[in-house]
Design a protein around this motif. Structure first.
Motif, PDB file in Angstrom:
ATOM      1  N   LEU A 159       5.352  -4.283   7.097  1.00 30.47           N
ATOM      2  CA  LEU A 159       5.610  -4.509   5.680  1.00 30.47           C
ATOM      3  C   LEU A 159       5.864  -3.155   5.045  1.00 30.47           C
ATOM      4  CD1 LEU A 159       5.808  -6.302   3.174  1.00 30.47           C
ATOM      5  CD2 LEU A 159       3.298  -6.180   2.997  1.00 30.47           C
ATOM      6  N   ILE A 160       7.105  -2.908   4.686  1.00 32.73           N
ATOM      7  CA  ILE A 160       7.568  -1.615   4.186  1.00 32.73           C
ATOM      8  C   ILE A 160       7.545  -1.647   2.659  1.00 32.73           C
ATOM      9  CG2 ILE A 160       9.462   0.054   4.279  1.00 32.73           C
ATOM     10  CD1 ILE A 160      10.404  -1.714   6.816  1.00 32.73           C
ATOM     11  N   LEU A 161       6.861  -0.676   2.051  1.00 28.33           N
ATOM     12  CA  LEU A 161       6.624  -0.659   0.605  1.00 28.33           C
ATOM     13  C   LEU A 161       7.092   0.675   0.016  1.00 28.33           C
ATOM     14  CD1 LEU A 161       3.070  -2.078   1.135  1.00 28.33           C
ATOM     15  CD2 LEU A 161       4.894  -3.341  -0.020  1.00 28.33           C
ATOM     16  N   PRO A 162       8.412   0.884  -0.086  1.00 33.61           N
ATOM     17  CA  PRO A 162       8.943   2.193  -0.465  1.00 33.61           C
ATOM     18  C   PRO A 162       8.454   2.749  -1.802  1.00 33.61           C
ATOM     19  CG  PRO A 162      10.701   0.786   0.344  1.00 33.61           C
ATOM     20  CD  PRO A 162       9.476  -0.068   0.208  1.00 33.61           C
ATOM     21  N   HIS A 163       8.123   1.877  -2.759  1.00 29.42           N
ATOM     22  CA  HIS A 163       7.771   2.353  -4.104  1.00 29.42           C
ATOM     23  C   HIS A 163       6.292   2.230  -4.428  1.00 29.42           C
ATOM     24  CE1 HIS A 163      11.975   2.831  -4.835  1.00 29.42           C
ATOM     25  NE2 HIS A 163      12.212   1.559  -4.612  1.00 29.42           N
ATOM     26  N   LEU A 164       5.497   1.844  -3.446  1.00 22.77           N
ATOM     27  CA  LEU A 164       4.071   1.654  -3.693  1.00 22.77           C
ATOM     28  C   LEU A 164       3.310   2.919  -3.330  1.00 22.77           C
ATOM     29  CD1 LEU A 164       1.969  -0.531  -4.549  1.00 22.77           C
ATOM     30  CD2 LEU A 164       1.540  -0.822  -2.099  1.00 22.77           C
ATOM     31  N   TYR A 165       2.587   3.454  -4.284  1.00 21.27           N
ATOM     32  CA  TYR A 165       1.693   4.583  -4.069  1.00 21.27           C
ATOM     33  C   TYR A 165       2.341   5.744  -3.311  1.00 21.27           C
ATOM     34  CZ  TYR A 165      -2.094   1.563  -5.682  1.00 21.27           C
ATOM     35  OH  TYR A 165      -2.891   0.754  -6.436  1.00 21.27           O
ATOM     36  N   PRO A 166       3.186   6.513  -3.983  1.00 19.80           N
ATOM     37  CA  PRO A 166       3.764   7.685  -3.328  1.00 19.80           C
ATOM     38  C   PRO A 166       2.709   8.747  -2.986  1.00 19.80           C
ATOM     39  CG  PRO A 166       4.411   7.584  -5.637  1.00 19.80           C
ATOM     40  CD  PRO A 166       3.682   6.314  -5.337  1.00 19.80           C
ATOM     41  N   VAL A 167       1.566   8.701  -3.664  1.00 21.33           N
ATOM     42  CA  VAL A 167       0.465   9.635  -3.368  1.00 21.33           C
ATOM     43  C   VAL A 167      -0.427   8.986  -2.302  1.00 21.33           C
ATOM     44  CG1 VAL A 167      -1.550  10.833  -4.319  1.00 21.33           C
ATOM     45  CG2 VAL A 167       0.554  10.645  -5.668  1.00 21.33           C
ATOM     46  N   PHE A 168      -0.610   9.677  -1.197  1.00 25.26           N
ATOM     47  CA  PHE A 168      -1.337   9.100  -0.068  1.00 25.26           C
ATOM     48  C   PHE A 168      -2.752   8.662  -0.427  1.00 25.26           C
ATOM     49  CE2 PHE A 168      -4.355   9.825   3.455  1.00 25.26           C
ATOM     50  CZ  PHE A 168      -4.068   8.676   4.164  1.00 25.26           C
ATOM     51  N   LEU A 169      -3.498   9.457  -1.182  1.00 26.44           N
ATOM     52  CA  LEU A 169      -4.878   9.074  -1.493  1.00 26.44           C
ATOM     53  C   LEU A 169      -4.941   7.767  -2.275  1.00 26.44           C
ATOM     54  CD1 LEU A 169      -6.554  12.529  -2.235  1.00 26.44           C
ATOM     55  CD2 LEU A 169      -6.686  11.133  -0.151  1.00 26.44           C
ATOM     56  N   ASP A 170      -3.970   7.519  -3.140  1.00 23.70           N
ATOM     57  CA  ASP A 170      -3.924   6.241  -3.857  1.00 23.70           C
ATOM     58  C   ASP A 170      -3.651   5.098  -2.878  1.00 23.70           C
ATOM     59  OD1 ASP A 170      -4.335   7.606  -6.252  1.00 23.70           O
ATOM     60  OD2 ASP A 170      -2.180   7.749  -6.679  1.00 23.70           O
ATOM     61  N   PHE A 171      -2.718   5.309  -1.968  1.00 24.66           N
ATOM     62  CA  PHE A 171      -2.413   4.313  -0.941  1.00 24.66           C
ATOM     63  C   PHE A 171      -3.641   4.060  -0.070  1.00 24.66           C
ATOM     64  CE2 PHE A 171      -0.648   3.276   3.322  1.00 24.66           C
ATOM     65  CZ  PHE A 171       0.016   2.107   3.008  1.00 24.66           C
ATOM     66  N   ASN A 172      -4.327   5.123   0.288  1.00 26.31           N
ATOM     67  CA  ASN A 172      -5.529   5.012   1.108  1.00 26.31           C
ATOM     68  C   ASN A 172      -6.593   4.159   0.413  1.00 26.31           C
ATOM     69  OD1 ASN A 172      -6.782   5.820   3.621  1.00 26.31           O
ATOM     70  ND2 ASN A 172      -8.166   7.060   2.377  1.00 26.31           N
ATOM     71  N   ASP A 173      -6.751   4.347  -0.893  1.00 26.52           N
ATOM     72  CA  ASP A 173      -7.711   3.530  -1.650  1.00 26.52           C
ATOM     73  C   ASP A 173      -7.292   2.059  -1.665  1.00 26.52           C
ATOM     74  OD1 ASP A 173      -9.235   5.777  -2.206  1.00 26.52           O
ATOM     75  OD2 ASP A 173      -8.415   6.040  -4.230  1.00 26.52           O
ATOM     76  N   PHE A 174      -5.990   1.807  -1.722  1.00 28.53           N
ATOM     77  CA  PHE A 174      -5.439   0.449  -1.740  1.00 28.53           C
ATOM     78  C   PHE A 174      -5.778  -0.316  -0.460  1.00 28.53           C
ATOM     79  CE2 PHE A 174      -1.573  -2.091  -0.604  1.00 28.53           C
ATOM     80  CZ  PHE A 174      -1.695  -3.089  -1.570  1.00 28.53           C
ATOM     81  N   LEU A 175      -6.012   0.379   0.621  1.00 25.97           N
ATOM     82  CA  LEU A 175      -6.290  -0.278   1.902  1.00 25.97           C
ATOM     83  C   LEU A 175      -7.561  -1.116   1.852  1.00 25.97           C
ATOM     84  CD1 LEU A 175      -5.281   2.611   4.303  1.00 25.97           C
ATOM     85  CD2 LEU A 175      -3.918   0.624   3.606  1.00 25.97           C
ATOM     86  N   ALA A 176      -8.510  -0.747   1.000  1.00 23.52           N
ATOM     87  CA  ALA A 176      -9.724  -1.562   0.857  1.00 23.52           C
ATOM     88  C   ALA A 176      -9.368  -2.948   0.329  1.00 23.52           C
ATOM     89  CB  ALA A 176     -10.725  -0.865  -0.066  1.00 23.52           C
ATOM     90  N   ASP A 177      -8.412  -3.026  -0.604  1.00 23.68           N
ATOM     91  CA  ASP A 177      -7.960  -4.322  -1.114  1.00 23.68           C
ATOM     92  C   ASP A 177      -7.245  -5.120  -0.019  1.00 23.68           C
ATOM     93  OD1 ASP A 177      -8.956  -3.708  -3.644  1.00 23.68           O
ATOM     94  OD2 ASP A 177      -7.044  -2.855  -4.308  1.00 23.68           O
ATOM     95  N   CYS A 178      -6.510  -4.421   0.831  1.00 22.66           N
ATOM     96  CA  CYS A 178      -5.812  -5.079   1.944  1.00 22.66           C
ATOM     97  C   CYS A 178      -6.824  -5.687   2.915  1.00 22.66           C
ATOM     98  CB  CYS A 178      -4.912  -4.096   2.676  1.00 22.66           C
ATOM     99  SG  CYS A 178      -3.579  -3.425   1.646  1.00 22.66           S
ATOM    100  N   ASP A 179      -7.858  -4.916   3.258  1.00 18.99           N
ATOM    101  CA  ASP A 179      -8.894  -5.425   4.162  1.00 18.99           C
ATOM    102  C   ASP A 179      -9.661  -6.584   3.528  1.00 18.99           C
ATOM    103  OD1 ASP A 179      -8.311  -3.758   6.290  1.00 18.99           O
ATOM    104  OD2 ASP A 179      -9.685  -2.188   5.616  1.00 18.99           O
TER     105      ASP A 179
END
Length: 194
Positions: free
Chosen positions: A80-100
Motif C-alpha cells: 500500500l503506497i502512500l506518497p502524500h502521507l507523513y513525509p516526516v518519518f517520525l510522524d509516519f512511525n507514530d502512525f504505525l500504532a494506529d495501523c497495528d
C-alpha cells in the motif's frame, strides 16, 4: 491535496515502487523471501494519494480485508503506497500504532502482519547518514501487508533468518551512497540519490 488518483500519478508510484522492489529488495537480496512472490506475480500494488491519516487507515482496512480473503496461491502480499502521507518519518512511525490497532481490531493478528518502509526511514541509535537505514527506505511511505503463514514458511526454509537484518546492514554500508545511487531508485522529489 486531492485524494483522487490520476492515471499518471498512480502509474509513477507503482513503477517507482516496482523498481525499488526489483533493484534493492530482490536485486540486493535484502529479503531472500521476496523473489519468489515477485517472479510469480503475487504482489498487489495499491496507491492512495491521501494525506489524511483516517483515509489512509480506511485504505489499509480495505487492503487488509482484501488480502485476508484472497486465495494465498494467487496473492501473497500487498504494498500500500502512500506518497502524500507523513513525509516526516517520525510522524509516519507514530502512525504505525494506529495501523497495528486496526489489525487487532479486525482480528487479523497472527494472520497478517504490517511492515513499513519510508523514504526517510531511520533506525534508533544509528547516525542519520548511516546506510543501514536503506534496508527500510522505499521511494514513498509504504505499508507492506504480509501473510503470517507465508512468513513462517519462508523463515523455516531459511536457516539463518535471524542474521538477515545484520547482513543487510553490512551489505548497504559496503554499497555506500554511490552504489545506492547507481541503482537509480527514485527518492521523494524525483531525485535518484540518497
Amino acid at each position: 491535496m486531492t485524494d483522487t488518483l490520476t492515471p499518471d500519478e498512480e502509474r509513477t508510484a507503482i513503477e517507482d515502487t516496482q523498481k525499488w522492489l526489483l533493484e534493492a529488495v530482490v536485486g540486493l537480496n535484502l529479503c531472500p523471501f521476496a523473489k519468489a512472490v515477485v517472479v510469480k506475480d503475487m504482489v498487489r500494488y495499491q496507491v492512495s494519494l491521501t494525506s489524511d491519516p483516517e483515509a489512509a487507515l480506511a485504505s489499509l482496512d480495505a487492503e487488509l480485508q482484501y488480502l485476508a480473503a484472497a486465495d494465498p496461491q494467487t496473492l501473497d502480499t500487498t504494498l500500500l503506497i502512500l506518497p502524500h502521507l507523513y513525509p516526516v518519518f517520525l510522524d509516519f512511525n507514530d502512525f504505525l500504532a494506529d495501523c497495528d490497532a486496526l489489525l487487532h481490531e479486525r482480528g487479523l493478528q497472527g494472520v497478517l502482519q504490517i511492515a513499513d518502509f519510508h523514504p526517510h526511514y531511520q533506525f534508533a541509535g544509528e547516525a542519520p547518514e548511516d546506510m543501514s537505514h536503506y534496508t527500510n527506505r522505499a521511494p514513498y511511505p509504504t505499508l507492506h501487508l504480509l501473510r503470517e503463514s507465508s512468513l513462517d514458511q519462508a523463515v523455516a526454509s531459511f536457516p539463518d533468518a535471524a542474521e538477515i537484518f545484520e547482513r543487510n546492514m553490512a551489505r548497504l554500508r559496503a554499497l555506500g551512497p554511490e552504489g545506492w545511487a547507481a541503482l537509480g531508485i527514485r527518492s521523494p522529489g524525483g531525485t535518484m540519490t540518497p
